[in-house]
Design a protein around this motif. Structure first.
Motif, PDB file in Angstrom:
ATOM      1  N   ALA A   9       0.854  -1.197   0.000  1.00  0.00           N
ATOM      2  CA  ALA A   9       0.000   0.000   0.000  1.00  0.00           C
ATOM      3  C   ALA A   9       0.882   1.237   0.000  1.00  0.00           C
ATOM      4  O   ALA A   9       1.887   1.299   0.673  1.00  0.00           O
ATOM      5  CB  ALA A   9      -0.903   0.021   1.222  1.00  0.00           C
ATOM      6  N   THR A  14      -1.827   1.859  -6.014  1.00  0.00           N
ATOM      7  CA  THR A  14      -2.024   0.446  -5.789  1.00  0.00           C
ATOM      8  C   THR A  14      -0.834  -0.249  -6.416  1.00  0.00           C
ATOM      9  O   THR A  14      -0.542  -0.033  -7.587  1.00  0.00           O
ATOM     10  CB  THR A  14      -3.324  -0.053  -6.432  1.00  0.00           C
ATOM     11  OG1 THR A  14      -4.415   0.548  -5.736  1.00  0.00           O
ATOM     12  CG2 THR A  14      -3.454  -1.553  -6.334  1.00  0.00           C
ATOM     13  N   GLN A 250     -17.195   1.701  -6.038  1.00  0.00           N
ATOM     14  CA  GLN A 250     -16.740   1.632  -4.661  1.00  0.00           C
ATOM     15  C   GLN A 250     -17.646   2.490  -3.780  1.00  0.00           C
ATOM     16  O   GLN A 250     -18.477   3.261  -4.274  1.00  0.00           O
ATOM     17  CB  GLN A 250     -15.283   2.065  -4.545  1.00  0.00           C
ATOM     18  CG  GLN A 250     -15.002   3.511  -4.906  1.00  0.00           C
ATOM     19  CD  GLN A 250     -13.625   3.982  -4.424  1.00  0.00           C
ATOM     20  OE1 GLN A 250     -13.163   3.617  -3.339  1.00  0.00           O
ATOM     21  NE2 GLN A 250     -12.955   4.789  -5.235  1.00  0.00           N
ATOM     22  N   GLY A 254     -14.855   6.429  -0.761  1.00  0.00           N
ATOM     23  CA  GLY A 254     -13.589   6.196  -1.451  1.00  0.00           C
ATOM     24  C   GLY A 254     -13.207   7.335  -2.370  1.00  0.00           C
ATOM     25  O   GLY A 254     -14.054   7.950  -3.020  1.00  0.00           O
ATOM     26  N   ASN A 257      -8.328   7.225  -5.907  1.00  0.00           N
ATOM     27  CA  ASN A 257      -7.299   6.184  -5.885  1.00  0.00           C
ATOM     28  C   ASN A 257      -7.553   5.139  -4.810  1.00  0.00           C
ATOM     29  O   ASN A 257      -6.640   4.448  -4.370  1.00  0.00           O
ATOM     30  CB  ASN A 257      -5.909   6.806  -5.703  1.00  0.00           C
ATOM     31  CG  ASN A 257      -5.349   7.317  -7.013  1.00  0.00           C
ATOM     32  OD1 ASN A 257      -5.123   6.540  -7.931  1.00  0.00           O
ATOM     33  ND2 ASN A 257      -5.152   8.623  -7.116  1.00  0.00           N
ATOM     34  N   ASP A 258      -8.816   5.015  -4.410  1.00  0.00           N
ATOM     35  CA  ASP A 258      -9.176   4.044  -3.381  1.00  0.00           C
ATOM     36  C   ASP A 258      -9.946   2.882  -3.988  1.00  0.00           C
ATOM     37  O   ASP A 258     -10.298   2.880  -5.171  1.00  0.00           O
ATOM     38  CB  ASP A 258     -10.016   4.714  -2.293  1.00  0.00           C
ATOM     39  CG  ASP A 258      -9.230   5.751  -1.510  1.00  0.00           C
ATOM     40  OD1 ASP A 258      -8.000   5.587  -1.386  1.00  0.00           O
ATOM     41  OD2 ASP A 258      -9.835   6.741  -1.040  1.00  0.00           O
ATOM     42  N   CYS A 259     -10.240   1.904  -3.132  1.00  0.00           N
ATOM     43  CA  CYS A 259     -11.013   0.735  -3.533  1.00  0.00           C
ATOM     44  C   CYS A 259     -11.806   0.286  -2.311  1.00  0.00           C
ATOM     45  O   CYS A 259     -11.537  -0.752  -1.721  1.00  0.00           O
ATOM     46  CB  CYS A 259     -10.093  -0.372  -4.042  1.00  0.00           C
ATOM     47  SG  CYS A 259     -10.959  -1.784  -4.746  1.00  0.00           S
ATOM     48  N   VAL A 260     -12.775   1.103  -1.921  1.00  0.00           N
ATOM     49  CA  VAL A 260     -13.514   0.892  -0.676  1.00  0.00           C
ATOM     50  C   VAL A 260     -14.834   0.183  -0.973  1.00  0.00           C
ATOM     51  O   VAL A 260     -15.678   0.699  -1.703  1.00  0.00           O
ATOM     52  CB  VAL A 260     -13.799   2.239   0.026  1.00  0.00           C
ATOM     53  CG1 VAL A 260     -14.567   2.007   1.324  1.00  0.00           C
ATOM     54  CG2 VAL A 260     -12.497   2.986   0.295  1.00  0.00           C
ATOM     55  N   TYR A 289     -11.526   4.288  -9.531  1.00  0.00           N
ATOM     56  CA  TYR A 289     -11.034   3.390  -8.485  1.00  0.00           C
ATOM     57  C   TYR A 289      -9.673   2.840  -8.882  1.00  0.00           C
ATOM     58  O   TYR A 289      -9.268   2.914 -10.042  1.00  0.00           O
ATOM     59  CB  TYR A 289     -12.013   2.248  -8.189  1.00  0.00           C
ATOM     60  CG  TYR A 289     -12.602   1.554  -9.388  1.00  0.00           C
ATOM     61  CD1 TYR A 289     -11.902   0.561 -10.084  1.00  0.00           C
ATOM     62  CD2 TYR A 289     -13.882   1.873  -9.838  1.00  0.00           C
ATOM     63  CE1 TYR A 289     -12.456  -0.084 -11.173  1.00  0.00           C
ATOM     64  CE2 TYR A 289     -14.449   1.229 -10.934  1.00  0.00           C
ATOM     65  CZ  TYR A 289     -13.724   0.249 -11.599  1.00  0.00           C
ATOM     66  OH  TYR A 289     -14.273  -0.382 -12.691  1.00  0.00           O
ATOM     67  N   ASN A 290      -9.009   2.272  -7.901  1.00  0.00           N
ATOM     68  CA  ASN A 290      -7.643   1.775  -8.057  1.00  0.00           C
ATOM     69  C   ASN A 290      -7.524   0.580  -7.127  1.00  0.00           C
ATOM     70  O   ASN A 290      -7.332   0.734  -5.926  1.00  0.00           O
ATOM     71  CB  ASN A 290      -6.664   2.896  -7.674  1.00  0.00           C
ATOM     72  CG  ASN A 290      -5.228   2.567  -8.035  1.00  0.00           C
ATOM     73  OD1 ASN A 290      -4.900   1.458  -8.421  1.00  0.00           O
ATOM     74  ND2 ASN A 290      -4.355   3.559  -7.873  1.00  0.00           N
ATOM     75  N   CYS A 291      -7.680  -0.615  -7.670  1.00  0.00           N
ATOM     76  CA  CYS A 291      -7.926  -1.802  -6.852  1.00  0.00           C
ATOM     77  C   CYS A 291      -6.910  -2.924  -7.083  1.00  0.00           C
ATOM     78  O   CYS A 291      -6.248  -2.995  -8.115  1.00  0.00           O
ATOM     79  CB  CYS A 291      -9.316  -2.376  -7.152  1.00  0.00           C
ATOM     80  SG  CYS A 291     -10.695  -1.304  -6.736  1.00  0.00           S
TER      81      CYS A 291
END
Length: 568
Positions: A9, A14, A250, A254, A257-260, A289-291
């Motif tokens: 992380a 990611t 997501q 989020g 750049n999140d993946c919630v 998103y960025n997962c």
């Protein structure tokens, strides 16, 4: 080859690290002796939808910043290439580059967008569902060039085709079983091969008019990706990237750049993909998103050219494997210099378009939005703009075709109307598909079935002012095979013109040709008879705005619940 993957992380990143067993150096000397990996940068976008000029309103912001516009996008892409090793940069896209476009692009069958993205350095793109809006033959023309068969070369210059390659692995010609376009491409960077597989969602026939997908069959996304990944590996390709026009969503908490709390079709698809697939550039849902899903880097750059996903790969020179993959969604801010070539392109097409775009067609008293009211805790209620469009469609067909009701699909309402004067271009942006109005006969029983199907498809049909009915949150939901089995719509509550609908009687109802063909899953509408095709939906909308101005937002009282109208 057996591979392990580790996730690291980092802020805004990611990162996937891949180490091949037996390839780890045992001493510093051995480590120094190994050839350095090849650095490859992918610059990715999706769902551009012909937004050459900066989108307006909320569509032109993301992450708290104004964003988008191809003049700025081209500059950001150039800067990102300069920051990387230019020769090691590949620019890719995950579909819906065209279709549902603003007038500046759509008036010329999206040729301006293809020219602009080609000039911006795009290399490969998957097809999206909107690439099929005008049919397979038109998509092939967009790729290969040539004047439009009906409108010719409207700007007076030859159309030379795309300067990039469209990839379409899961759209097959039904008659031959062969892919419509190239399913994949192999790109060499400093001797290593990177394979790109391009696809759209399997459900494209359900969200595109039947004319658009005539003669085509669409296959499962994961199965198709795995099939061509095996073929690529037989050709010595170990670094495999899928460009897929399907995505997920997501949680609202989020960031870009999140993946919630990731949900949606992309999760299942990525989980079913072969381990040899390393990166999935996705789209369709217009989300950012960025997962890491199933040890794969899965990204999306929202929509309308507001983000670019900067993906950095390190590839082993000997094995061709991706060692690490990291991504960062970068906002396409408007604080950089405009690309002068893109400015010239926009100005050229605006000159040809002439005064049509700026012609005033009406006035609104207040802003009229496409946002849906909450129904049962979800956004499945009415929409002010959706209701207005339904009213316009009824007004265009009541005297002409005897229509007594009209319904509009939510996906066809593409933008809000601001308060004040409304130009033709603004009206076009609201309804850019050029669907024809279709008036048909439905029995009262069929009408109930159509309304029940809303809860199967999770899509609300916006009703004209003549329609009213009550929904029971405790009712049962039918199935696609038998939507009529549902009991969400309270029987006896459906009225047209204030009179209860008789299940045995016949009613003339107007929808667009997309819905009449069963689009958005409304298969119950295909049972309509005595169909008459009328004018283009945009023309009906423009005529209504002109005749009714100044226009106000309709009251949202056409769909009510048992909490508002108790049923004994």
């Amino acid at each position: 080859m057996s591979i392990t993957r580790m996730r690291r992380a980092a802020v805004g990143l990611t990162v996937l690290a891949v180490a091949a067993f037996g390839a780890v150096a045992t001493s510093p000397e051995e480590a120094d002796a190994r050839p350095k990996p090849v650095d490859v940068t992918l610059l990715a976008l999706n769902d551009f939808h012909g937004n050459l000029e900066p989108p307006s309103g909320s569509s032109g912001t993301i992450a708290g910043q104004t964003a988008g516009g191809v003049e700025y996008l081209a500059t950001h892409l150039a800067e990102l290439r300069a920051a990387a090793k230019k020769k090691n940069t590949i620019t890719v896209a995950a579909g819906d580059l065209i279709g549902a476009s603003p007038l500046l692009s759509a008036a010329f069958h999206d040729e301006p967008t293809i020219e602009a993205l080609s000039m911006a350095g795009l290399d490969y793109a998957s097809v999206g569902n909107h690439e099929f809006d005008e049919g397979a033959a038109e998509l092939l023309r967009i790729q290969n060039g040539g004047c439009h068969p009906v409108d010719g070369c409207a700007d007076g210059t030859p159309y030379r085709g795309a300067g990039f390659t469209y990839l379409s692995a899961n759209a097959f010609k039904t008659a031959t079983g062969k892919p419509l376009m190239a399913p994949y491409a192999i790109h060499k960077v400093q001797g290593v091969k990177v394979g790109f597989i391009g696809m759209t969602l399997e459900g494209t026939p359900q969200i595109v008019s039947q004319q658009g997908v005539a003669g085509l069959t669409f296959a499962d996304e994961a199965d198709t990706a795995n099939r061509y990944a095996r073929e690529l590996r037989r050709k010595g390709v170990e670094a495999i990237v899928v460009l897929l026009h399907e995505g997920g969503t997501q949680a609202a908490t989020g960031g870009i750049n999140d993946c919630v709390g990731m949900t949606g079709p992309i999760v299942d698809i990525a989980n079913r993909m072969d381990p040899s697939i390393d990166v999935v550039v996705s789209g369709h849902t217009h989300q950012a998103y960025n997962c890491n899903i199933n040890d794969k880097l899965v990204t999306s750059a929202s929509s309308f050219g507001r983000l670019v996903t900067d993906i950095d790969l390190k590839i082993d020179r000997r094995s061709g494997d991706i060692l690490t993959a990291s991504a960062n969604n970068v906002v396409v801010t408007r604080d950089v210099a405009k690309d002068p070539k893109q400015t010239a392109l926009i100005n050229r097409y605006k000159t040809v378009l002439g005064p049509v775009a700026g012609r005033q067609v009406g006035v609104t008293n207040t802003a009229i939005t496409r946002s849906q009211e909450t129904l049962f805790g979800t956004s499945l209620g009415e929409s002010p703009l959706g209701n207005l469009i339904a009213d316009a469609q009824l007004a265009a067909t009541d005297d002409e075709e005897g229509a007594v009701a009209a319904f509009m699909n939510p996906g066809g309402v593409r933008a809000d109307l601001d308060a004040g004067p409304v130009t033709y271009e603004e009206a076009f942006t609201v309804q850019p598909f050029a669907n024809n109005l279709v008036t048909l006969d439905l029995t009262g029983a069929q009408l109930y079935c159509v309304l029940e199907q809303q809860f199967v498809t999770a899509r609300t049909l916006y009703p004209s002012a003549t329609v009213g009915y009550v929904v029971d949150p405790n009712g049962t939901t039918g199935t696609m095979a038998d939507p009529c089995a549902g009991t969400r719509v309270v029987r006896g509550s459906l009225t047209i013109g204030g009179t209860a609908v008789d299940p045995a009687a016949t009613y003339r109802v107007t929808v667009n040709n997309f819905l009449a063909g069963g689009g958005d899953g409304f298969s119950a509408l295909t049972g309509g008879t005595n169909q008459v095709t009328g004018q283009i939906d945009l023309d009906a909308f423009v005529d209504y705005l002109t005749a009714q101005s100044p226009v106000s937002a309709p009251t949202l009282d056409r769909i009510r619940t048992t909490a508002e109208v108790p049923v004994s």
